[in-house]
Design a protein around this motif. Structure first.
Motif: not given
Length: 542
Positions: A523-538
């Motif tokens: 469940y913790t992994r599910t929560l982390l996978a659902a977090v939106p992240s800023l699309r940024e190039q390396p």
């Protein structure tokens, strides 16, 4: 082929005290079928005013200048009948706060049918039911819930009903105003995925409004940033996020922490933590739950909290995370003495929580609640002074009332305190209202704060300021805090430990780095996978 929406030098002003006050200045943008545009900015920047101008959903005090072309027609020149026809059929709006936008006394089926009845003329009831069922299936809601009322649905389900209503008349443009605000990360991810799929399948255009760049960058192909009524930056999302050209764009991006990025650990809005804050160490258990369960109803009723063991240590910030309905708020109410446990014990400083009125009042002077919605928490008829002094008066501690109120406001960084005494909630910004709520909790000089989603309704930069305030209160006052949130970025930023709650159980608990970087539970992994992240190039690709 002309775009679905084109704005040319669009400006909006409001008439106040006989003068026109500009809210939107000279905006130019366009949106084609199949495109998704994210409109970002903080409260008051003009983004919602701009979006509402598309369907002329502005108050009478507003003056609209420039061109607003919807399917090639300038909405400023449309007659009332033409404008009414354009609403729902050419463009429709998914409003923020579905619970307030939906009629509480009508079934969701009746509300979805309403725009079709108004705009498409008479049709057979069987055909209408078929179309409602199709829309519910498209937004992934069970058709059997057609007769349910809004209060019988979860927040995510209500938002899906709003989307179904918006799609009812087949519009070519969908305007979504903060469609995921206050939703937990898993439901937020589902709603964003749904909107993206609808754009692709129906070949419609989507304008999404938000102050959260992480939401927009993960769901929109184009990004436009507004600041003080002007469009300060616009372009493909990848380019804007990889190399923001305007200072405000950079500030918005920096305000949302990335889980796992050490730059944001104990550092709201990208600032570096002080050595004092970094070195503060938690002490012994101050507030604890021992085998606490809370059941509602008899027999096989609702088991909201199940045999929870949890500790908030002296000089510690503990984040309690989980989806809506996981039992977080019920557990918090039990820890505050507002809900009696069905079994188990609540301990404060080693002693079991009192059950008498006098004992509970004394206890609540030590453990104070900071509510999620500062607007709802404050009485609109009470001044700031009255709001903060209320706790002192309830507890009969009024001998040095003015000094204590001043001290609390200063601690909440409302300075000079006297300048806020006579102001009312509607005269304050959202961040200032939240600080008044925090001051009201601090005025009794408690040992523990229980903060329920303390930044959920705040703008990006204000959010960082409130988190920094909670950190400073810990350092300066040794104040322990239990933060209830679905925001894992908040937990990463300020918490020492994190406890993950799922279906009434604490399924994982430990140091923040341990739980969020190496989660042990699915469940913790599910929560982390659902977090939106800023699309940024390396950085190496820039």
């Amino acid at each position: 082929m002309s775009p679905i929406l084109r704005l040319r030098d669009t400006s909006v002003s409001y008439l106040r005290d006989g003068e026109l006050v500009p809210a939107v200045r000279g905006v130019n943008l366009s949106l084609d079928a199949g495109e998704t545009l994210g409109l970002a900015g903080e409260s008051g920047c003009g983004k919602t005013t701009l979006a509402m101008s598309v369907l002329h959903l502005l108050p009478r005090s507003a003056r609209l200048d420039g061109e607003v072309l919807l399917d090639g027609h300038d909405v400023r020149t449309l007659s009332w009948g033409e404008l009414r026809a354009a609403r729902w059929s050419s463009a429709s709006v998914v409003f923020q706060g579905a619970m307030h936008a939906l009629n509480p006394v009508r079934s969701i089926g009746a509300q979805i049918a309403e725009p079709m009845r108004l705009h498409e003329g008479k049709q057979s009831e069987s055909r209408l039911r078929e179309r409602i069922a199709e829309l519910l299936e498209q937004v992934e809601l069970p058709v059997r819930r057609v007769d349910a009322h809004p209060h019988e649905l979860s927040g995510g389900q209500r938002q899906r009903v709003m989307i179904a209503m918006a799609l009812a008349c087949g519009p070519r443009l969908l305007i979504a105003d903060e469609p995921t605000t206050a939703l937990d990360v898993v439901v937020q991810s589902q709603i964003l995925e749904l909107l993206g799929r609808l754009v692709s399948e129906r070949d419609i255009a989507l304008m999404m409004i938000s102050h959260d760049l992480s939401v927009l960058s993960s769901s929109c192909s184009e990004l436009a940033v507004m600041y003080q009524g002007e469009l300060v930056e616009q372009g493909p999302t990848d380019r804007v996020m990889a190399d923001p050209g305007h200072e405000h764009s950079r500030a918005l991006a920096a305000a949302f922490p990335t889980v796992g990025d050490s730059r944001f650990r104990f550092a709201p809005a990208g600032t570096r933590p002080s050595e004092e804050a970094s070195s503060a160490e938690p002490g012994s258990a101050l507030l604890a739950a021992r085998g606490v369960s809370v059941n509602f109803g008899s027999g096989d009723g609702i088991h909201a909290v199940r045999e929870v063991n949890l500790e908030v240590a002296d000089n510690e910030i503990l984040a309690l995370v989980g989806q809506s309905g996981s039992g977080k708020t019920t557990l918090a109410r039990t820890l505050l003495g507002l809900q009696r446990p069905s079994s188990g014990r609540v301990l404060f400083d080693g002693a079991e929580l009192a059950t008498s009125t006098r004992g509970l009042r004394r206890y609540r002077g030590q453990v104070q609640l900071v509510l999620q919605d500062p607007t709802g928490a404050l009485n609109p008829r009470h001044t700031v002074y009255e709001a903060v002094a209320e706790g002192l008066r309830i507890h009969g501690a009024t001998s040095d009332e003015r000094d204590r109120v001043t001290e609390a406001l200063e601690a909440a960084e409302l300075r000079p305190a006297e300048s806020f005494f006579a102001r009312f909630p509607h005269e304050l910004s959202g961040g200032q209202r939240q600080r008044v709520v925090i001051a009201g909790a601090l005025v009794l000089r408690p040992s523990v704060l229980v903060a329920d989603e303390p930044v959920a309704s705040l703008d990006a930069t204000v959010r960082g300021e409130i988190l920094a305030l909670l950190l400073r209160l810990r350092v300066e006052r040794g104040l322990s805090t239990l933060v209830i949130t679905h925001d894992l970025g908040l937990a990463w930023t300020i918490a020492d430990r994190v406890a993950v709650m799922y279906q009434g159980h604490i399924v994982e608990e430990g140091e923040v780095e341990q739980v969020l970087l190496n989660p042990a539970h699915d469940y913790t992994r599910t929560l982390l996978a659902a977090v939106p992240s800023l699309r940024e190039q390396p950085a190496t690709e820039r």
